[in-house]
Design a protein around this motif. Structure first.
Motif, PDB file in Angstrom:
ATOM      1  N   GLU A  55       0.838  -1.184   0.000  1.00 30.18           N
ATOM      2  CA  GLU A  55       0.000   0.000   0.000  1.00 30.18           C
ATOM      3  C   GLU A  55       0.882   1.245   0.000  1.00 30.18           C
ATOM      4  N   GLY A  56       0.353   2.328  -0.555  1.00 31.45           N
ATOM      5  CA  GLY A  56       1.119   3.568  -0.603  1.00 31.45           C
ATOM      6  C   GLY A  56       1.013   4.218  -1.961  1.00 31.45           C
ATOM      7  N   TYR A  91     -11.076   5.125 -10.005  1.00 33.06           N
ATOM      8  CA  TYR A  91     -10.645   4.758  -8.660  1.00 33.06           C
ATOM      9  C   TYR A  91      -9.147   4.976  -8.448  1.00 33.06           C
ATOM     10  N   VAL A  92      -8.454   5.521  -9.423  1.00 26.49           N
ATOM     11  CA  VAL A  92      -6.995   5.706  -9.310  1.00 26.49           C
ATOM     12  C   VAL A  92      -6.688   6.684  -8.178  1.00 26.49           C
ATOM     13  N   PRO A  93      -5.717   6.377  -7.315  1.00 24.79           N
ATOM     14  CA  PRO A  93      -5.341   7.321  -6.255  1.00 24.79           C
ATOM     15  C   PRO A  93      -4.670   8.565  -6.831  1.00 24.79           C
ATOM     16  N   GLY A 100      -3.440  11.201  -2.715  1.00 25.58           N
ATOM     17  CA  GLY A 100      -3.656   9.771  -2.570  1.00 25.58           C
ATOM     18  C   GLY A 100      -5.108   9.338  -2.516  1.00 25.58           C
ATOM     19  N   LYS A 101      -6.041  10.275  -2.580  1.00 26.84           N
ATOM     20  CA  LYS A 101      -7.461   9.925  -2.532  1.00 26.84           C
ATOM     21  C   LYS A 101      -7.921   9.459  -3.915  1.00 26.84           C
ATOM     22  N   PHE A 152     -12.550   9.639  -7.751  1.00 25.04           N
ATOM     23  CA  PHE A 152     -13.982   9.905  -7.628  1.00 25.04           C
ATOM     24  C   PHE A 152     -14.272  10.849  -6.460  1.00 25.04           C
ATOM     25  N   VAL A 153     -13.386  10.864  -5.461  1.00 23.86           N
ATOM     26  CA  VAL A 153     -13.544  11.804  -4.343  1.00 23.86           C
ATOM     27  C   VAL A 153     -13.409  13.241  -4.833  1.00 23.86           C
ATOM     28  N   HIS A 154     -12.630  13.415  -5.890  1.00 23.06           N
ATOM     29  CA  HIS A 154     -12.436  14.740  -6.483  1.00 23.06           C
ATOM     30  C   HIS A 154     -13.494  15.055  -7.552  1.00 23.06           C
ATOM     31  N   GLY A 155     -14.492  14.209  -7.656  1.00 23.52           N
ATOM     32  CA  GLY A 155     -15.581  14.459  -8.599  1.00 23.52           C
ATOM     33  C   GLY A 155     -15.503  13.686  -9.894  1.00 23.52           C
ATOM     34  N   MET A 156     -14.533  12.759 -10.022  1.00 23.34           N
ATOM     35  CA  MET A 156     -14.394  12.023 -11.274  1.00 23.34           C
ATOM     36  C   MET A 156     -15.283  10.781 -11.261  1.00 23.34           C
TER      37      MET A 156
END
Length: 275
Positions: A85-86, A253-255, A260-261, A264-268
């Motif tokens: 992870e990372g 879903y790419v970080p 690192g989020k 989709f968290v950024h609206g994608m």
């Protein structure tokens, strides 16, 4: 009959002097990847060039086939970077791979493979929350230089273009029911993917977001329909997919390279109707 002989001779000369039609460009090399629980079946070595990866999933769980490498990197270096992870290393290259599909389904993508060492990986989590890659679901792949003088394969003919950026999807034309070849272009400054998920009847993007925020408990409001993992920034690839009528999500879903989020968290993430 004698009056026809000069004409026939002239036609023969013209035909002999006419330039020959250039040979048709060869098709992409087809490579089958079999994704089971939790292993990949695939060739050990393939030639460089335009390659169609056909992933079939006879397993019980959803699977994907991410193809990742790095110029000049050894398998030990790839595994050290990808099996933990990372954040993703800056040198990582993702030419493209088969997006996630459910049991019994398949995913078909076409990518340009450069010579080098690669890993085929599945990052989809099981119900216990453990990603498949941590259960041993990865495989080494060597891409050798194409034979000298080999003709370049023809690019697939696409009927839709999907442009990926930070942080949005743009379609050249609305998606419709049926089989499509989608040209996937990454115009953003970092790695992206096009994941396509079919929403259950009556479900919306808001339901999916609520399900994600709730820790993905209960029945998911959408199921995987395929996609294209990648490509790298400035690169292109092709996804061949058959869509049924309904509502879908386009997702990434790419970080993120900065925080690192997941993107989709950024609206994608975007809901589209397929008619």
């Amino acid at each position: 009959m004698t009056q026809w002989r000069p004409l026939l001779s002239l036609l023969a000369i013209v035909a002999a002097c006419s330039p020959a039609k250039p040979p048709a460009a060869p098709a992409a090399n087809v490579v089958t990847i079999t994704a089971t629980d939790y292993a990949f079946g695939a060739p050990d070595t393939i030639p460089a060039g335009l390659t169609t990866f056909r992933m079939i999933n006879p397993g019980r769980e959803p699977h994907q086939a991410v193809v990742a490498g790095g110029a000049g990197k050894t398998f030990a270096e790839l595994e050290a970077a990808m099996l933990k992870e990372g954040p993703l290393p800056d040198w990582l290259t993702v030419p493209g791979g088969a997006g996630v599909v459910s049991s019994g389904d398949s995913s078909v993508v076409t990518v340009t493979m450069a010579p080098g060492n690669y890993l085929i990986l599945c990052f989809i989590p099981s119900l216990d929350g453990k990603p498949h890659v941590q259960k041993g679901m990865y495989r080494r792949l060597v891409v050798t230089p194409a034979p000298a003088g080999a003709a370049l394969a023809a690019e697939p003919k696409s009927d839709v273009t999907a442009t990926l950026s930070d942080y949005a999807f743009a379609l050249s034309t609305p998606l419709t029911a049926g089989t499509h070849t989608i040209r996937v272009e990454n115009s953003g400054p970092q790695l992206h993917e096009l994941t396509i998920e079919r929403l259950a009847p009556g479900k919306t993007l808001a339901d999916w977001q609520k399900w994600m925020e709730g820790g993905m408990r209960g029945t998911p409001p959408a199921e995987p329909a395929g996609g294209f993992t990648g490509p790298d920034k400035g690169k292109v690839g092709w996804l061949t997919i058959t869509l049924k009528p309904g509502n879908y999500l386009l997702n990434c879903y790419v970080p993120d390279a900065k925080d690192g989020k997941p993107h989709f968290v950024h609206g994608m993430v975007q809901q589209v109707a397929v008619k």
